[in-house]
Structure formats: C-alpha cells, structure tokens
Design an enzyme around this catalytic site. Structure first.
Site, PDB file in Angstrom:
ATOM      1  N   HIS A   1       0.836  -1.203   0.000  1.00 55.68           N
ATOM      2  CA  HIS A   1       0.000   0.000   0.000  1.00 55.68           C
ATOM      3  C   HIS A   1       0.872   1.255   0.000  1.00 55.68           C
ATOM      4  O   HIS A   1       2.088   1.183   0.201  1.00 55.68           O
ATOM      5  CB  HIS A   1      -0.932   0.014   1.218  1.00 55.68           C
ATOM      6  CG  HIS A   1      -2.101  -0.912   1.075  1.00 55.68           C
ATOM      7  ND1 HIS A   1      -2.034  -2.239   1.456  1.00 55.68           N
ATOM      8  CD2 HIS A   1      -3.367  -0.715   0.605  1.00 55.68           C
ATOM      9  CE1 HIS A   1      -3.208  -2.818   1.214  1.00 55.68           C
ATOM     10  NE2 HIS A   1      -4.023  -1.912   0.702  1.00 55.68           N
TER      11      HIS A   1
ATOM     12  N   LYS B   1      -0.496   4.950   4.565  1.00 55.82           N
ATOM     13  CA  LYS B   1      -1.336   3.996   5.295  1.00 55.82           C
ATOM     14  C   LYS B   1      -0.701   3.698   6.646  1.00 55.82           C
ATOM     15  O   LYS B   1       0.489   3.381   6.727  1.00 55.82           O
ATOM     16  CB  LYS B   1      -1.499   2.702   4.485  1.00 55.82           C
ATOM     17  CG  LYS B   1      -2.508   1.723   5.088  1.00 55.82           C
ATOM     18  CD  LYS B   1      -2.782   0.569   4.129  1.00 55.82           C
ATOM     19  CE  LYS B   1      -3.744  -0.430   4.712  1.00 55.82           C
ATOM     20  NZ  LYS B   1      -5.091   0.156   4.979  1.00 55.82           N
TER      21      LYS B   1
END
Length: 252
Positions: free
Chosen positions: A143, A147
C-alpha cells in the site's frame, strides 16, 4: 431505478461513488449527507441523517466511525437497507451493527472490491487442494506510504478465507526476525510493504515442491471500491432484514 442516499458524500470515496452513479442508468443518488459542506453535488446535501428527508431504497456509507451510530439508528427507524463501508468500528459499534441487522438489511465487508471478494472464494478452493498436499502459504500486501495500519484489513480477510477453508488450524506470522527456526507447517506468513502511491496490491502464494501458484489482485484506483459499493446497493435494495456481505453480491 434504485434511489440511494450517499452518507459521507463529500469525502474522497463519496465523490468517487457520485461519479460512478451518474454513469449508471440503474441507480440515482437522491441525497447526500455530510457535515462538511463546500462541495458541489448534483443532489441536495444534508448535514446529518436526522435532517435528511429524502425517500430512498438504500444508503451507501463511506464516512467515519463517529457517524455510524446515528446512521444505524436512522436506518433501523426507517427500515432502510444500508451498505456499511466505514471501517475502524469499536466492539460496541460492531454489536450495534449486528442488532441493526435484526431489523433491517445491512451489508458489511472488509473490502468492497468485486475482484477481492471473488478472490476470497477462489482461495478457499485452492487452500483445500494445496494445503493438504504440503504447500506453504504466504501473503504479501502493498500500500501507499500514508497507510498507518499493517497488515491491511483486506490482507487479514484473505488470510481468514484461507484459514476458514482449513478449519482454522493455521496461525498467522507477521515478523520472523524475532526468532531463528524453520518455518512451521501450519502457518500463514503475512508481510506488509509501504511505499509511494500504491493503491493496493494483495498477493497470496502457495509454494510447493518445485512449483509456485500465485493469486494476485491489484487496485489501480479507488473506483474499484466505489463500483463494488454501487453493485452492493443494487443487491441490497428490497432485501429482508439480515447481515449480508460481498460474497452474497457475487454469489455463483
């Protein structure tokens, strides 16, 4: 045509879903709810669910945990189905979701992507065949660098799908640097990568003797989650009270 209330309409996902709905002849967003104003929408926007007087068939929620209690009360009082996409709910809120589902239709999923939910089904079949044959199972998720949680909720949901197929006999390992020993037979290794602007990648690896089988899903934009939410709304409209998830939407 299915009429939708978009809860959290001025957020990033709310705006993504607004554009998706505009291009879909089977749905119409008749109202939005968001305490933050200043965004132009092709429908009226209310500051709270209590203030919303629009007639609708279903609510799509992409808001925040603080707004979910009021949303559930509204949907229960009006017997209005709700696609609940907000994450980070407390245990008390999760219990409230279960109780709400006794009185109206609630669809909740760890990931709204149609592809991810299809992958969960495929992984169950693969695990039943490959794990008993001695294949090791590893999962890698990637990701963007903003995040904050790791592993992702989707990674855990994928691992849970595999583990469910294997009678929950496997344990999850997140960090092998703390000990020096060979890999246990019944473990699922889960690794997290964070970097750049990666929207989301999930790869499940079945590694056997002299062969490797990989299942991979890549999200290139948030639209995949918005599309899934709209399809879930189509499915949920008119359904009887109960708890649903995306596996019901893609049932085959």
């Amino acid at each position: 045509m299915i009429k939708i209330i978009m809860h959290g309409c001025n957020g990033k996902m709310g705006q993504v879903i607004t554009k998706i709905a505009e291009a879909d002849s089977k749905v119409e967003i008749v109202a939005g709810v968001d305490q933050f104003q200043g965004v132009q929408n092709p429908y009226p926007v209310f500051s709270s669910m209590e203030a919303c007087d629009a007639e609708a068939d279903v609510v799509i929620d992409f808001s925040n945990a603080a707004a979910v209690d009021g949303l559930l009360d509204y949907c229960v009082n009006r017997q209005l189905p709700v696609v609940l996409c907000t994450t980070g709910l407390s245990e008390a809120q999760l219990e409230k979701v279960e109780k709400a589902a006794e009185q109206t239709a609630v669809l909740k999923s760890a990931n709204m992507s149609m592809g991810i939910n299809l992958l969960m089904k495929l992984l169950k079949d693969a695990a039943k065949v490959l794990a008993p044959a001695g294949y090791d199972i590893e999962l890698v998720e990637r990701h963007h660098n903003q995040k904050v949680d790791a592993p992702s909720g989707t990674a855990l949901a994928l691992a849970d799908s595999v583990n469910e197929a294997l009678d929950h006999e496997y344990t999850y390992v997140y960090d092998r640097s703390q000990y020096r020993k060979k890999r246990e037979e019944k473990e699922i290794g889960i690794s997290a990568v964070r970097g750049g602007t990666i929207v989301g990648e999930h790869e499940v690896i079945f590694a056997g003797m002299d062969e490797v089988i990989e299942f991979k899903h890549t999200a290139y934009s948030r639209s995949v989650f918005g599309k899934g939410a709209v399809e879930a709304a189509k499915f949920l409209a008119g359904k009887t009270a109960g708890m649903y998830d995306m596996s019901d939407v893609i049932q085959f």
